[in-house]
Design a protein around this motif. Structure first.
Motif, PDB file in Angstrom:
ATOM      1  N   VAL A   1       0.855  -1.187   0.000  1.00 20.88           N
ATOM      2  CA  VAL A   1       0.000   0.000   0.000  1.00 20.88           C
ATOM      3  C   VAL A   1       0.888   1.232   0.000  1.00 20.88           C
ATOM      4  CG1 VAL A   1      -1.862   1.244   1.156  1.00 20.88           C
ATOM      5  CG2 VAL A   1      -1.763  -1.254   1.300  1.00 20.88           C
ATOM      6  N   GLY A   2       0.638   2.131  -0.934  1.00 22.79           N
ATOM      7  CA  GLY A   2       1.403   3.359  -1.035  1.00 22.79           C
ATOM      8  C   GLY A   2       0.658   4.526  -0.400  1.00 22.79           C
ATOM      9  N   TYR A   3       1.351   5.244   0.478  1.00 23.40           N
ATOM     10  CA  TYR A   3       0.800   6.419   1.148  1.00 23.40           C
ATOM     11  C   TYR A   3       1.712   7.613   0.875  1.00 23.40           C
ATOM     12  CZ  TYR A   3      -0.993   2.632   4.201  1.00 23.40           C
ATOM     13  OH  TYR A   3      -1.540   1.472   4.705  1.00 23.40           O
ATOM     14  N   VAL A   4       1.208   8.789   1.170  1.00 18.58           N
ATOM     15  CA  VAL A   4       2.039   9.991   1.171  1.00 18.58           C
ATOM     16  C   VAL A   4       2.015  10.546   2.586  1.00 18.58           C
ATOM     17  CG1 VAL A   4       2.373  12.313   0.288  1.00 18.58           C
ATOM     18  CG2 VAL A   4       1.606  10.504  -1.250  1.00 18.58           C
ATOM     19  N   MET A   5       3.205  10.637   3.203  1.00 16.97           N
ATOM     20  CA  MET A   5       3.308  11.166   4.560  1.00 16.97           C
ATOM     21  C   MET A   5       4.265  12.352   4.548  1.00 16.97           C
ATOM     22  SD  MET A   5       3.352   7.808   7.064  1.00 16.97           S
ATOM     23  CE  MET A   5       4.661   6.921   6.218  1.00 16.97           C
ATOM     24  N   GLU A   6       3.758  13.497   4.945  1.00 19.43           N
ATOM     25  CA  GLU A   6       4.544  14.727   4.982  1.00 19.43           C
ATOM     26  C   GLU A   6       5.182  15.010   3.625  1.00 19.43           C
ATOM     27  OE1 GLU A   6       7.276  14.194   8.178  1.00 19.43           O
ATOM     28  OE2 GLU A   6       5.719  14.262   9.729  1.00 19.43           O
ATOM     29  N   GLY A   7       4.388  14.759   2.580  1.00 15.57           N
ATOM     30  CA  GLY A   7       4.829  15.064   1.233  1.00 15.57           C
ATOM     31  C   GLY A   7       5.783  14.072   0.619  1.00 15.57           C
ATOM     32  N   LYS A   8       6.041  12.952   1.309  1.00 17.52           N
ATOM     33  CA  LYS A   8       6.957  11.943   0.796  1.00 17.52           C
ATOM     34  C   LYS A   8       6.246  10.604   0.645  1.00 17.52           C
ATOM     35  CE  LYS A   8      10.999  14.119   2.916  1.00 17.52           C
ATOM     36  NZ  LYS A   8      12.156  13.942   3.833  1.00 17.52           N
ATOM     37  N   PRO A   9       6.616   9.830  -0.409  1.00 15.23           N
ATOM     38  CA  PRO A   9       5.945   8.544  -0.638  1.00 15.23           C
ATOM     39  C   PRO A   9       6.488   7.444   0.255  1.00 15.23           C
ATOM     40  CG  PRO A   9       7.566   8.921  -2.347  1.00 15.23           C
ATOM     41  CD  PRO A   9       7.577  10.151  -1.479  1.00 15.23           C
ATOM     42  N   TYR A  10       5.592   6.583   0.724  1.00 18.56           N
ATOM     43  CA  TYR A  10       5.954   5.401   1.507  1.00 18.56           C
ATOM     44  C   TYR A  10       5.139   4.224   0.985  1.00 18.56           C
ATOM     45  CZ  TYR A  10       8.178   8.436   5.002  1.00 18.56           C
ATOM     46  OH  TYR A  10       8.981   9.347   5.638  1.00 18.56           O
ATOM     47  N   VAL A  11       5.769   3.070   0.925  1.00 20.38           N
ATOM     48  CA  VAL A  11       5.073   1.839   0.533  1.00 20.38           C
ATOM     49  C   VAL A  11       5.301   0.814   1.629  1.00 20.38           C
ATOM     50  CG1 VAL A  11       4.919  -0.036  -1.140  1.00 20.38           C
ATOM     51  CG2 VAL A  11       5.319   2.295  -1.927  1.00 20.38           C
ATOM     52  N   THR A  12       4.225   0.222   2.121  1.00 16.44           N
ATOM     53  CA  THR A  12       4.343  -0.775   3.187  1.00 16.44           C
ATOM     54  C   THR A  12       3.664  -2.071   2.766  1.00 16.44           C
ATOM     55  OG1 THR A  12       2.318  -0.025   4.288  1.00 16.44           O
ATOM     56  CG2 THR A  12       4.375   0.998   4.971  1.00 16.44           C
ATOM     57  N   PRO A  13       4.285  -3.217   3.076  1.00 14.87           N
ATOM     58  CA  PRO A  13       3.642  -4.504   2.803  1.00 14.87           C
ATOM     59  C   PRO A  13       2.664  -4.848   3.920  1.00 14.87           C
ATOM     60  CG  PRO A  13       5.813  -4.861   3.732  1.00 14.87           C
ATOM     61  CD  PRO A  13       5.642  -3.370   3.612  1.00 14.87           C
ATOM     62  N   THR A  14       1.588  -5.478   3.559  1.00 16.95           N
ATOM     63  CA  THR A  14       0.600  -5.910   4.547  1.00 16.95           C
ATOM     64  C   THR A  14      -0.274  -6.982   3.903  1.00 16.95           C
ATOM     65  OG1 THR A  14      -1.090  -5.134   6.116  1.00 16.95           O
ATOM     66  CG2 THR A  14      -1.108  -4.140   3.931  1.00 16.95           C
ATOM     67  N   LEU A  15      -1.262  -7.448   4.627  1.00 15.68           N
ATOM     68  CA  LEU A  15      -2.209  -8.425   4.087  1.00 15.68           C
ATOM     69  C   LEU A  15      -3.538  -7.736   3.811  1.00 15.68           C
ATOM     70  CD1 LEU A  15      -1.586 -11.570   6.351  1.00 15.68           C
ATOM     71  CD2 LEU A  15      -0.612 -11.052   4.101  1.00 15.68           C
ATOM     72  N   GLN A  16      -4.128  -8.074   2.678  1.00 17.60           N
ATOM     73  CA  GLN A  16      -5.432  -7.521   2.319  1.00 17.60           C
ATOM     74  C   GLN A  16      -6.440  -8.649   2.158  1.00 17.60           C
ATOM     75  OE1 GLN A  16      -7.164  -7.939  -0.829  1.00 17.60           O
ATOM     76  NE2 GLN A  16      -5.596  -9.343  -1.592  1.00 17.60           N
ATOM     77  N   TRP A  17      -7.702  -8.305   2.304  1.00 19.65           N
ATOM     78  CA  TRP A  17      -8.768  -9.254   2.007  1.00 19.65           C
ATOM     79  C   TRP A  17      -9.926  -8.489   1.395  1.00 19.65           C
ATOM     80  CZ3 TRP A  17      -7.741  -7.235   6.715  1.00 19.65           C
ATOM     81  CH2 TRP A  17      -8.795  -6.725   7.491  1.00 19.65           C
ATOM     82  N   ARG A  18     -10.645  -9.172   0.531  1.00 19.63           N
ATOM     83  CA  ARG A  18     -11.758  -8.546  -0.185  1.00 19.63           C
ATOM     84  C   ARG A  18     -13.083  -9.015   0.382  1.00 19.63           C
ATOM     85  NH1 ARG A  18     -15.384  -9.624  -4.249  1.00 19.63           N
ATOM     86  NH2 ARG A  18     -14.594 -11.768  -4.364  1.00 19.63           N
ATOM     87  N   GLU A  19     -13.982  -8.067   0.556  1.00 24.95           N
ATOM     88  CA  GLU A  19     -15.369  -8.369   0.897  1.00 24.95           C
ATOM     89  C   GLU A  19     -16.252  -7.575  -0.052  1.00 24.95           C
ATOM     90  OE1 GLU A  19     -16.568  -8.700   5.110  1.00 24.95           O
ATOM     91  OE2 GLU A  19     -14.553  -7.950   5.563  1.00 24.95           O
ATOM     92  N   GLY A  20     -16.836  -8.270  -1.010  1.00 27.07           N
ATOM     93  CA  GLY A  20     -17.709  -7.592  -1.965  1.00 27.07           C
ATOM     94  C   GLY A  20     -16.981  -6.533  -2.757  1.00 27.07           C
ATOM     95  N   ASP A  21     -17.419  -5.285  -2.635  1.00 23.42           N
ATOM     96  CA  ASP A  21     -16.869  -4.184  -3.417  1.00 23.42           C
ATOM     97  C   ASP A  21     -15.770  -3.421  -2.690  1.00 23.42           C
ATOM     98  OD1 ASP A  21     -18.603  -4.795  -5.460  1.00 23.42           O
ATOM     99  OD2 ASP A  21     -20.111  -3.335  -4.862  1.00 23.42           O
TER     100      ASP A  21
END
Length: 217
Positions: free
Chosen positions: A39-59
């Motif tokens: 997941v890519g975020y922007v924190m204090e104007g700088k990009p960060y990418v962190t690994p994590t687990l995702q799951w889908r529910e419907g939409d």
């Protein structure tokens, strides 16, 4: 649920567009097959990418982490990018230029939201466990209030994004097929091993079926 996502400026494929897909069936299948995401975020104007687990529910897709996480707190109500990738094989061609991989991937864009309601948060976390190990959550020790307080759940609507897929053998230059160079595909697959019991399990506690066959792949 719409059958396909609308093609937007950031979700359209600019190269090799024939490998792209915007239909929900393809996107959902990839999301459901691979829980590991970035997941890519922007924190204090700088990009960060962190690994994590995702799951889908419907939409929606969901992910979770510590309530103290800077990244998760930065993602609340802001634009994020979530990506899932599955490596299916290395494609060895007759030139370095045409080496590639067989793979399936999904990239989603949108505004993340926090699941605030405690009952809904508990339901989402239960769904997370049961998505990977069907029926496991109901047999666990109930979550303490402090467990829920210390956990943040973020969600993202599946409204903008695309899938990209590649399969098959190498595509070499016509004249290169006459070269005495081996070419082909080295398949890659996710392997699930046998469960390893915790040495502190109580005597007589058997390995549950859901631990032998996680829903992944």
């Amino acid at each position: 649920m719409s059958e396909s996502l609308a093609v937007t400026e950031r979700s359209r494929l600019r190269r090799l567009h024939e490998r792209g897909a915007h239909d929900r069936a393809t996107i959902d299948a990839i999301l459901d097959a691979q829980p590991l995401c970035s997941v890519g975020y922007v924190m204090e104007g700088k990009p960060y990418v962190t690994p994590t687990l995702q799951w889908r529910e419907g939409d929606h897709v969901y992910w979770h982490g510590s309530s103290a996480s800077r990244a998760l707190r930065a993602g609340k109500g802001t634009e994020v990018c979530l990506s899932v990738s599955i490596l299916d094989g290395f494609v060895l061609a007759r030139s370095g230029f045409h080496h590639t991989v067989n793979s399936r991937s999904v990239t989603l864009f949108g505004t993340a939201f926090v699941v605030e309601d405690p009952a809904e948060k508990l339901a989402r976390l239960a769904a997370f466990v049961n998505h990977l190990f069907p029926g496991r959550y109901e047999g666990l020790r109930p979550d303490h209030p402090q467990d829920l307080k210390g956990t943040m759940v973020l969600g993202l609507p599946i409204t903008e994004g695309s899938a990209k897929l590649r399969s098959g053998g190498p595509n070499d230059e016509p004249e290169d097929y006459a070269l005495p160079i081996w070419a082909g595909v080295v398949p890659v697959s996710l392997q699930i091993g046998a469960p390893i019991p915790d040495p502190r399990n109580l005597p007589g506690v058997a390995v549950p079926d859901h631990a032998r066959k996680p829903r992944i792949g």
